[in-house]
Design an enzyme around this catalytic site. Structure first.
Site, short mmCIF file in Angstrom:
data_model
loop_
_atom_site.label_atom_id
_atom_site.label_comp_id
_atom_site.label_asym_id
_atom_site.label_seq_id
_atom_site.Cartn_x
_atom_site.Cartn_y
_atom_site.Cartn_z
N PRO A 272 48.87 39.52 27.52
CA PRO A 272 49.14 38.09 27.33
C PRO A 272 50.19 37.87 26.55
O PRO A 272 50.81 36.84 26.24
CB PRO A 272 47.92 37.48 26.75
CG PRO A 272 47.06 38.68 26.09
CD PRO A 272 47.57 39.89 26.79
N TYR B 65 61.06 34.47 28.60
CA TYR B 65 59.87 33.72 28.03
C TYR B 65 60.00 32.51 28.75
O TYR B 65 58.87 32.23 29.29
CB TYR B 65 59.95 33.52 26.63
CG TYR B 65 58.91 32.99 26.00
CD1 TYR B 65 57.86 33.88 25.39
CD2 TYR B 65 58.47 31.71 25.87
CE1 TYR B 65 56.74 33.62 25.33
CE2 TYR B 65 57.35 31.30 25.11
CZ TYR B 65 56.14 32.34 25.19
OH TYR B 65 55.14 32.05 24.61
C1 LIG Z 1 39.54 36.76 29.73
C2 LIG Z 1 41.01 36.26 29.94
C3 LIG Z 1 41.79 35.66 28.89
C4 LIG Z 1 43.24 35.56 29.26
N1 LIG Z 1 43.85 34.78 28.41
C5 LIG Z 1 44.98 34.80 28.64
C6 LIG Z 1 45.84 34.04 27.68
O1 LIG Z 1 45.57 33.69 26.47
N2 LIG Z 1 47.27 33.82 27.88
C7 LIG Z 1 47.90 34.13 29.07
O2 LIG Z 1 49.10 34.08 29.24
N3 LIG Z 1 47.08 34.66 30.26
C8 LIG Z 1 45.89 35.05 29.81
N4 LIG Z 1 45.06 35.47 30.76
C9 LIG Z 1 45.67 35.91 31.96
C10 LIG Z 1 45.73 34.40 33.10
O3 LIG Z 1 44.55 33.75 32.66
C11 LIG Z 1 45.48 35.25 34.45
O4 LIG Z 1 46.78 35.73 34.73
C12 LIG Z 1 45.08 34.07 35.42
O5 LIG Z 1 43.97 33.53 35.39
C13 LIG Z 1 45.46 34.72 36.85
O6 LIG Z 1 45.14 33.74 37.85
P1 LIG Z 1 44.24 34.09 39.20
O7 LIG Z 1 43.63 32.99 39.88
O8 LIG Z 1 45.09 35.27 40.01
O9 LIG Z 1 43.00 34.98 38.75
P2 LIG Z 1 41.52 34.35 38.07
O10 LIG Z 1 41.81 33.35 37.09
O11 LIG Z 1 40.97 35.55 37.36
O12 LIG Z 1 40.69 33.79 39.25
C14 LIG Z 1 40.05 34.43 40.14
C15 LIG Z 1 38.86 33.90 40.62
O13 LIG Z 1 38.36 34.72 41.59
C16 LIG Z 1 37.00 34.54 41.27
N5 LIG Z 1 36.35 35.66 41.93
C17 LIG Z 1 36.42 36.96 41.51
N6 LIG Z 1 35.56 37.83 42.62
C18 LIG Z 1 35.33 37.12 43.50
C19 LIG Z 1 34.35 37.39 44.65
N7 LIG Z 1 34.14 38.49 44.87
N8 LIG Z 1 34.15 36.18 45.40
C20 LIG Z 1 34.86 34.93 45.25
N9 LIG Z 1 35.43 34.74 44.17
C21 LIG Z 1 35.52 35.55 43.18
C22 LIG Z 1 36.78 34.52 39.96
O14 LIG Z 1 35.41 33.77 39.50
C23 LIG Z 1 37.91 33.48 39.54
O15 LIG Z 1 37.50 32.27 39.26
C24 LIG Z 1 43.75 35.83 30.56
C25 LIG Z 1 42.96 36.51 31.68
C26 LIG Z 1 41.44 36.74 31.49
C27 LIG Z 1 40.69 37.47 32.39
#
Ligand SMILES: Cc1cc2nc3c(=O)[nH]c(=O)nc-3n(C[C@H](O)[C@H](O)[C@H](O)COP(=O)(O)OP(=O)(O)OC[C@H]3O[C@@H](n4cnc5c(N)ncnc54)[C@H](O)[C@@H]3O)c2cc1C
Length: 393
Positions: A293, A385
């Site tokens: 991050p 950035y």
């Molecule tokens: C714990 C954590 C803290 C973070 N903190 C930061 C930070 O401080 N700063 C930063 O820049 N980035 C941070 N990140 C990174 C950033 O939040 C992610 O890159 C971002 O959430 C990506 O979005 P996404 O939609 O790809 O994935 P996600 O946000 O992970 O969304 C995926 C979704 O799919 C759902 N899901 C999972 N499996 C299934 C399934 N089998 N069936 C249906 N739904 C499912 C999950 O519940 C979730 O809602 C963090 C990530 C995590 C995991």
């Protein structure tokens, strides 16, 4: 059930994909294992690049972000007890970042989808994906205890790093690149006025620390820790004491302390799965790649992926032209690897290496000296950035 695009995951990637497809006149159904409340309250990223802000505004979901988001024109790098400002705005010819919590973006997207009668099935379980190597893929799941199958033209695999979509692709069709870091971040959300108007990245001999914020009265602060750090070992007093040490300056800087309302440890890894597509299953966001991050890129990469994917699908539906879909992975991966490099570089410049020697620390200080005194080096940091412009497609 039948829809055009079945989307697994209601994180930023899945919801934004569904919203952008809707604007192109394409139907989708989003399925999510957690409750609506859970995804709306999950505290994660909070820094939006200029391109992400522009995309949310252009697609009509930026209203609350414009009112409540905090626009920052610079960040501070702190080392040797002194702060050095990187003027993002001036160095990039007018680009900025907006501090607006990921969960707020998620709330805005859910509102927009539901207002447009979009379908999001929350709290589903036993999700699996099928038939994506043919012309009629489907998503199977249980909703309210009942089995359900969603037949669609394409599947958006937006289910994060631990989801089911990526592991459903035959292992010999994917190549994974991974780096696991020997440290993590202990993050707190505290009811305390941020002690700086801009983000402060501090390289300290005790380890890295970051001062960020979610609003003028909510601080989000992180400190470098072990990846398996036990939260019980970190009562609030110890966290504040350690943070005060890592942010110290000769001018007597003090963080404002307040009630800690959320606390957690995040391990750090870099990961890319290539290609980001198999048959009619398209991976987007954390399902395909993870960045540490430090560079604030995870959420922004998710937005960049689905921007391309929605356009590629629109091209297919409108003109039966699959050219962009074929190039989806290639188009995304260029940006993904740029972000991987930047995130790794920021991480290695700011964190105390595991068992790091005095040599490593001196090398980091020399690098920080360069970044904060050479306009060319500062411009490179600022451009990455604030976010590279989106490819023109
Ligand atoms: C714990 C954590 C803290 C973070 N903190 C930061 C930070 O401080 N700063 C930063 O820049 N980035 C941070 N990140 C990174 C950033 O939040 C992610 O890159 C971002 O959430 C990506 O979005 P996404 O939609 O790809 O994935 P996600 O946000 O992970 O969304 C995926 C979704 O799919 C759902 N899901 C999972 N499996 C299934 C399934 N089998 N069936 C249906 N739904 C499912 C999950 O519940 C979730 O809602 C963090 C990530 C995590 C995991």
């Amino acid at each position: 059930m039948r829809t055009q695009v079945g989307i697994v995951g209601a994180g930023p990637a899945g919801l934004l994909l569904s919203h952008l497809l809707h604007l192109e006149g394409i139907e989708s159904i989003v399925v999510e294992t957690h409750t609506r409340r859970h995804v709306e309250e999950r505290i994660r990223a909070g820094v939006l690049e200029q391109g992400t802000v522009d995309l949310l505004n252009q697609s009509g979901v930026g209203g609350r972000m414009r009112r409540e988001g905090l626009i920052h024109h610079g960040i501070e790098l702190r080392f040797n007890r002194r702060g050095h400002r990187i003027d993002l705005f001036e160095l990039t010819g007018g680009r900025a970042i907006t501090v607006y919590g990921q969960h707020e973006v998620v709330k805005d997207l859910i509102d927009a989808r539901l207002q447009a009668d979009g379908q999001i099935l929350f709290s589903v379980d036993q999700v699996s994906v099928h038939g994506f190597d043919g012309k009629s893929p489907s998503i199977r799941l249980r909703s309210a205890g009942e089995p359900l199958e969603i037949v669609c033209d394409f599947i958006g695999g937006c289910d994060g790093f631990h989801g089911v979509c990526r592991p459903s692709i035959p292992a010999d069709a994917l190549r994974n690149y991974e780096k696991v870091y020997p440290f993590g971040w202990l993050g707190i959300l505290a009811e305390a006025r941020p002690a700086s108007e801009e983000l402060v990245y501090s390289n300290h001999e005790r380890g890295f620390a970051l001062l960020s914020m979610r609003s003028p009265v909510l601080s989000r602060v992180y400190l470098q820790c072990r990846p398996d750090e036990e939260l019980e070992e970190w009562p609030d007093d110890r966290i504040w004491e350690e943070l005060q040490l890592r942010f110290q300056t000769d001018e007597g800087f003090r963080l404002n302390e307040g009630r800690v309302v959320q606390k957690g440890v995040t391990a750090m890894r870099s990961f890319v799965a290539e290609p980001m597509q198999y048959g009619r299953l398209y991976l987007a966001g954390d399902a395909a790649h993870i960045v540490p991050p430090t560079g604030a890129k995870g959420l922004n990469l998710a937005a960049a992926d689905v921007r391309i994917l929605s356009r590629a699908m629109a091209n297919w539906y409108r003109n039966r032209d699959g050219g962009l879909l074929e190039r989806y992975s290639q188009l995304c991966l260029r940006r993904v690897w740029r972000a991987q490099h930047f995130s790794w570089w920021m991480t290695s410049m700011m964190h105390r290496p595991d068992g790091g020697s005095e040599f490593d620390h001196r090398r980091q200080l020399a690098e920080l000296d360069n970044v904060t005194t050479s306009r060319a080096a500062a411009t490179n940091l600022a451009e990455n950035y604030a976010g590279l412009p989106f490819e023109v497609i």
